[in-house]
Scaffold this motif. Sequence first.
Motif, mmCIF file in Angstrom:
data_model
loop_
_atom_site.group_PDB
_atom_site.id
_atom_site.type_symbol
_atom_site.label_atom_id
_atom_site.label_comp_id
_atom_site.label_asym_id
_atom_site.label_seq_id
_atom_site.Cartn_x
_atom_site.Cartn_y
_atom_site.Cartn_z
ATOM 1 N N VAL A 93 2.146 -47.908 -45.165
ATOM 2 C CA VAL A 93 3.133 -48.988 -45.199
ATOM 3 C C VAL A 93 4.330 -48.485 -45.990
ATOM 4 O O VAL A 93 4.183 -48.017 -47.127
ATOM 5 N N ILE A 94 5.519 -48.576 -45.396
ATOM 6 C CA ILE A 94 6.712 -48.018 -46.021
ATOM 7 C C ILE A 94 7.907 -48.909 -45.699
ATOM 8 O O ILE A 94 7.932 -49.587 -44.665
ATOM 9 N N LEU A 123 3.376 -48.641 -40.687
ATOM 10 C CA LEU A 123 3.992 -49.965 -40.632
ATOM 11 C C LEU A 123 5.307 -49.903 -41.385
ATOM 12 O O LEU A 123 5.348 -49.546 -42.560
ATOM 13 N N ILE A 124 6.400 -50.253 -40.704
ATOM 14 C CA ILE A 124 7.732 -50.205 -41.307
ATOM 15 C C ILE A 124 8.156 -51.627 -41.659
ATOM 16 O O ILE A 124 8.253 -52.498 -40.792
ATOM 17 N N VAL A 125 8.417 -51.848 -42.938
ATOM 18 C CA VAL A 125 8.798 -53.170 -43.445
ATOM 19 C C VAL A 125 10.323 -53.269 -43.477
ATOM 20 O O VAL A 125 10.975 -52.475 -44.159
ATOM 21 N N PRO A 126 10.910 -54.213 -42.752
ATOM 22 C CA PRO A 126 12.370 -54.326 -42.732
ATOM 23 C C PRO A 126 12.894 -55.041 -43.971
ATOM 24 O O PRO A 126 12.171 -55.834 -44.598
ATOM 25 N N GLU A 226 9.878 -63.148 -26.819
ATOM 26 C CA GLU A 226 8.486 -63.572 -26.986
ATOM 27 C C GLU A 226 8.215 -64.147 -28.369
ATOM 28 O O GLU A 226 7.122 -64.645 -28.620
ATOM 29 N N GLY A 227 9.196 -64.062 -29.265
ATOM 30 C CA GLY A 227 8.981 -64.567 -30.628
ATOM 31 C C GLY A 227 7.981 -63.727 -31.400
ATOM 32 O O GLY A 227 7.240 -64.242 -32.242
ATOM 33 N N ALA A 228 7.953 -62.427 -31.116
ATOM 34 C CA ALA A 228 6.978 -61.533 -31.737
ATOM 35 C C ALA A 228 7.475 -61.066 -33.093
ATOM 36 O O ALA A 228 8.635 -60.669 -33.235
ATOM 37 N N GLY A 229 6.598 -61.079 -34.082
ATOM 38 C CA GLY A 229 6.949 -60.575 -35.399
ATOM 39 C C GLY A 229 6.492 -59.157 -35.635
ATOM 40 O O GLY A 229 6.809 -58.555 -36.662
ATOM 41 N N LEU A 230 5.717 -58.603 -34.684
ATOM 42 C CA LEU A 230 5.192 -57.252 -34.851
ATOM 43 C C LEU A 230 5.228 -56.538 -33.505
ATOM 44 O O LEU A 230 4.718 -57.051 -32.505
ATOM 45 N N VAL A 231 5.847 -55.352 -33.487
ATOM 46 C CA VAL A 231 5.884 -54.514 -32.293
ATOM 47 C C VAL A 231 5.091 -53.244 -32.593
ATOM 48 O O VAL A 231 5.392 -52.524 -33.554
ATOM 49 N N VAL A 232 4.067 -52.989 -31.786
ATOM 50 C CA VAL A 232 3.244 -51.787 -31.934
ATOM 51 C C VAL A 232 3.690 -50.799 -30.866
ATOM 52 O O VAL A 232 3.612 -51.080 -29.677
ATOM 53 N N MET A 233 4.161 -49.647 -31.294
ATOM 54 C CA MET A 233 4.718 -48.670 -30.361
ATOM 55 C C MET A 233 4.059 -47.319 -30.545
ATOM 56 O O MET A 233 3.371 -47.072 -31.545
ATOM 57 N N GLY A 234 4.255 -46.427 -29.570
ATOM 58 C CA GLY A 234 3.769 -45.065 -29.693
ATOM 59 C C GLY A 234 4.749 -44.217 -30.479
ATOM 60 O O GLY A 234 5.845 -44.654 -30.833
ATOM 61 N N LEU A 259 5.111 -51.194 -36.031
ATOM 62 C CA LEU A 259 3.914 -50.437 -36.375
ATOM 63 C C LEU A 259 3.795 -49.305 -35.357
ATOM 64 O O LEU A 259 3.561 -49.550 -34.173
ATOM 65 N N ALA A 260 4.026 -48.084 -35.810
ATOM 66 C CA ALA A 260 4.048 -46.920 -34.925
ATOM 67 C C ALA A 260 2.715 -46.197 -35.001
ATOM 68 O O ALA A 260 2.222 -45.902 -36.092
#
Length: 447
Positions: A93-94, A123-126, A226-234, A259-260
């Motif tokens: 987490v960063i 996980l990237i915290v904005p 979509e009102g998403a608070g978390l995007v999980v990507m490659g 979250l990469a």
Amino acid sequence: MNAPVIAAIDLGPLTGRVLCHAAAFARLLQVPLKVLHVGGDRSPELRERVASACLQLGPYETDFDESQIVLRTGRVSDAIAREAIGEGASLIVIGSRGRSGVARLLLGSTSESVLKNATTPVLIVPPTDIDIVNIGDHVALTSGPIVAAVDLAENSSEQVRFASKLAAIGKQPLVLMTVARSRVTDYAASQQLRERAHGLPAAKPAAVIVRRGAVAEEISRCALVEGAGLVVMGLRATPRCQPGAIASAVLRTKRAFVLAVPTTRMEVRLRAAWPRVAQMAALILALLASAAVSAAQREWGDVHAIAAFQRAADSYAFVHRQVERQLGSGTGDAAAFAAAILRARPVTPGRLFAPAVVEEFRSLAARATRAGCNAGELRTGAWDLLHSAGAPATGTTPVAACLARQLPVLPPELEYRSAGTVLVVVDVHANLVVDVLPALLAGSELR
């Protein structure tokens, strides 16, 4: 093995939010929490500052003890990567930026470097006031829908599995989405997404979404809609997009976290379990890479010519994408698309197949056929030049797979075809000849 969550803090303004989310995810995943700070020394004074920051800025529901705090020195991103590998971490987490005061909402240099070289989910915290966790007596994930942004051209099993696991633990809906390539229909793309979800042991997707356009912008737009608070990507970089570009676009929404997830975690498990074996494996891989370079130099005598060819192909593909974006997806009119490309940058002969490139391609083709490759009509003798750059590609046929494998890789917008003994590079969407190489094989009649 308890793979910890690592909170990488810099004692800057995002420290409290990083600690809060790291502590929450550690409890959600039921693993230990480690706090990592990379500084200029490991003095007792610095340890005291870090411990004080944890107590003052971290969630009051979490007790931080001395054993959880780790101090390291050196380049920050390298130290974080080493710690994650050494601990076999389940998550880093960063914060999205450090203390540099960058005005724009972009990845900071440290988080971007961590993202580029990660072998562990990150996980990237904005830097916003929005949180996606609620930590109390019972920790809860409050992200709303979790969007797993899948690149259909890569192995996304780890990414989809991780997103599904979080959706199940946090009791949030899972959405699978992709930004489809021009040659893939919406139906085919949605079917591929459903195949990725087949057999998931945790949450099943509540929806699958196919979008068109620029990858980073469309993923960001999907998260907003979509009102998403978390995007999980490659994390695999492709010619279409870089991970940092996707992360930055999502962070600009000012409401979604990123979250990469790396493509594979085999290297993480190997190094965590057997550090000495991992060092030997790294040495072997380095030797193999060196051997591969030497082999490439033997296979491709003029490496610079091949590099120039690939740069020219990438340059053309960039124009293709720009025109496609201007026209919008679904135009379906190859002639109109070809005309727009020709207006944007006229296709001229020799742009890809410069003289040095022609010589190198003929050497590659000759070696392939000597090795038993059946190159079909490309080795049949006389040739007639019926195609030219900028003309329709009607009448061309696919090149034998065994031969195509020996030639440099093309961007997805282009492919190799043949017309008699002529090698043709074609824009598959526009049905447009980009360049031609007369008499590819040395045995063909040159005139």
